[in-house]
Design a protein around this motif. Sequence first.
Motif, PDB file in Angstrom:
ATOM      1  N   UNK A  91      -3.350 -13.021  12.158  1.00 22.30           N
ATOM      2  CA  UNK A  91      -3.959 -13.894  13.162  1.00 22.30           C
ATOM      3  C   UNK A  91      -5.426 -13.472  13.202  1.00 22.30           C
ATOM      4  N   UNK A  92      -6.301 -14.319  12.659  1.00 21.63           N
ATOM      5  CA  UNK A  92      -7.712 -13.973  12.595  1.00 21.63           C
ATOM      6  C   UNK A  92      -8.277 -13.688  13.979  1.00 21.63           C
ATOM      7  N   UNK A  93      -9.133 -12.680  14.029  1.00 19.06           N
ATOM      8  CA  UNK A  93      -9.755 -12.278  15.276  1.00 19.06           C
ATOM      9  C   UNK A  93      -9.006 -11.175  16.005  1.00 19.06           C
ATOM     10  N   UNK A  94      -7.804 -10.793  15.499  1.00 15.70           N
ATOM     11  CA  UNK A  94      -7.048  -9.743  16.179  1.00 15.70           C
ATOM     12  C   UNK A  94      -7.293  -8.357  15.604  1.00 15.70           C
ATOM     13  N   UNK A  95      -7.829  -8.267  14.416  1.00 11.68           N
ATOM     14  CA  UNK A  95      -7.999  -6.965  13.782  1.00 11.68           C
ATOM     15  C   UNK A  95      -9.216  -6.230  14.299  1.00 11.68           C
ATOM     16  N   UNK A  96      -9.027  -4.959  14.623  1.00  9.22           N
ATOM     17  CA  UNK A  96     -10.141  -4.123  15.064  1.00  9.22           C
ATOM     18  C   UNK A  96      -9.779  -2.658  14.875  1.00  9.22           C
ATOM     19  N   UNK A  97     -10.798  -1.852  14.656  1.00 10.47           N
ATOM     20  CA  UNK A  97     -10.619  -0.406  14.634  1.00 10.47           C
ATOM     21  C   UNK A  97     -10.733   0.059  16.083  1.00 10.47           C
ATOM     22  N   UNK A  98      -9.689   0.760  16.539  1.00 11.56           N
ATOM     23  CA  UNK A  98      -9.664   1.207  17.938  1.00 11.56           C
ATOM     24  C   UNK A  98      -9.366   2.701  17.999  1.00 11.56           C
ATOM     25  N   UNK A  99      -9.868   3.374  19.029  1.00 14.37           N
ATOM     26  CA  UNK A  99      -9.522   4.790  19.219  1.00 14.37           C
ATOM     27  C   UNK A  99      -8.010   4.920  19.424  1.00 14.37           C
ATOM     28  N   UNK A 100      -7.448   6.010  18.965  1.00 14.14           N
ATOM     29  CA  UNK A 100      -6.004   6.226  19.064  1.00 14.14           C
ATOM     30  C   UNK A 100      -5.499   6.044  20.489  1.00 14.14           C
ATOM     31  N   UNK A 101      -6.248   6.541  21.465  1.00 15.74           N
ATOM     32  CA  UNK A 101      -5.794   6.428  22.857  1.00 15.74           C
ATOM     33  C   UNK A 101      -5.798   4.985  23.368  1.00 15.74           C
ATOM     34  N   UNK A 102      -6.412   4.052  22.623  1.00 15.99           N
ATOM     35  CA  UNK A 102      -6.452   2.642  23.029  1.00 15.99           C
ATOM     36  C   UNK A 102      -5.441   1.781  22.277  1.00 15.99           C
ATOM     37  N   UNK A 142      -8.378   9.950  14.683  1.00 17.42           N
ATOM     38  CA  UNK A 142      -9.135   9.518  15.864  1.00 17.42           C
ATOM     39  C   UNK A 142      -9.093   8.008  16.120  1.00 17.42           C
ATOM     40  N   UNK A 143      -8.822   7.207  15.077  1.00 16.88           N
ATOM     41  CA  UNK A 143      -8.812   5.759  15.254  1.00 16.88           C
ATOM     42  C   UNK A 143      -7.944   5.090  14.191  1.00 16.88           C
ATOM     43  N   UNK A 144      -7.528   3.862  14.504  1.00 17.08           N
ATOM     44  CA  UNK A 144      -6.661   3.085  13.626  1.00 17.08           C
ATOM     45  C   UNK A 144      -7.038   1.606  13.704  1.00 17.08           C
ATOM     46  N   UNK A 145      -6.653   0.851  12.702  1.00 14.13           N
ATOM     47  CA  UNK A 145      -6.761  -0.601  12.746  1.00 14.13           C
ATOM     48  C   UNK A 145      -5.525  -1.107  13.482  1.00 14.13           C
ATOM     49  N   UNK A 146      -5.732  -2.002  14.430  1.00 18.92           N
ATOM     50  CA  UNK A 146      -4.636  -2.660  15.138  1.00 18.92           C
ATOM     51  C   UNK A 146      -4.847  -4.157  14.914  1.00 18.92           C
ATOM     52  N   UNK A 147      -3.790  -4.823  14.383  1.00 23.75           N
ATOM     53  CA  UNK A 147      -3.953  -6.220  13.966  1.00 23.75           C
ATOM     54  C   UNK A 147      -2.681  -7.017  14.242  1.00 23.75           C
ATOM     55  N   UNK A 174      -2.557   0.394  11.333  1.00 26.96           N
ATOM     56  CA  UNK A 174      -2.903   0.799   9.971  1.00 26.96           C
ATOM     57  C   UNK A 174      -4.019   1.835  10.012  1.00 26.96           C
ATOM     58  N   UNK A 175      -4.088   2.603   8.963  1.00 30.57           N
ATOM     59  CA  UNK A 175      -5.130   3.609   8.825  1.00 30.57           C
ATOM     60  C   UNK A 175      -6.503   2.947   8.889  1.00 30.57           C
ATOM     61  N   UNK A 176      -7.411   3.511   9.678  1.00 23.24           N
ATOM     62  CA  UNK A 176      -8.763   2.965   9.782  1.00 23.24           C
ATOM     63  C   UNK A 176      -9.587   3.241   8.529  1.00 23.24           C
ATOM     64  N   UNK A 202       0.818  -1.204   0.000  1.00 24.26           N
ATOM     65  CA  UNK A 202       0.000   0.000   0.000  1.00 24.26           C
ATOM     66  C   UNK A 202       0.846   1.247   0.000  1.00 24.26           C
ATOM     67  N   UNK A 203       0.189   2.388  -0.179  1.00 19.99           N
ATOM     68  CA  UNK A 203       0.909   3.658  -0.239  1.00 19.99           C
ATOM     69  C   UNK A 203       1.373   4.125   1.132  1.00 19.99           C
TER      70      UNK A 203
END
Length: 171
Positions: free
Chosen positions: A109-120, A95-100, A140-142, A71-72
């Motif tokens: 690892x399936x089940x680990x990806x989620x969009x979370x608030x930056x502070x989390x 305000x939020x990002x994907x954490x995986x 990663x960018x949400x 990706x870019x």
Amino acid sequence: MAMTFVALPTEVVRAYQQGAHDANGQVPERAVSEGGGNPCRHCLRMIAEGAGMLILAHRPFPAPQPYAEVGPIFLCAEPCARGGGEAVPEMLASPEYIVRGYGPDDRIIYGTGAVVPTEAISARAEAHLADPRVAYVHVRSARNNCYQLRVDRAQDAFGESILIRKKREAR
């Protein structure tokens, strides 16, 4: 758990800055930052308005495979100091990002990806890194899934994961 936010390796970035081809076989595009929305994946800061920047396709994995997303990304056009450390980098300003989580085979690892608030981000990355299946975490960018940085377990002076050492010492 001790963890560290990891920027792209300096040798990779210097090669791009000197015109090495990106993951798509193209020379990085040169542009001028408009400020605020161009995070450098090496210094882990926003590229200042008016500063030169590179736009290129990057694959943050050691080899092509089905899960090795390309990706870019943006980089400072001129050499910058490598960022990283225990604190959430300033470039994570949305305000939020994907954490995986990814395994040692560089696959999701399936089940680990989620969009979370930056502070989390720290708490979520720490929870993933406590899972023995997870070798490292991507932030990663949400909105566009663009790679931002990697999160690793912190290493001690001998290069051993602090988490692994603590588990071994607890036995």
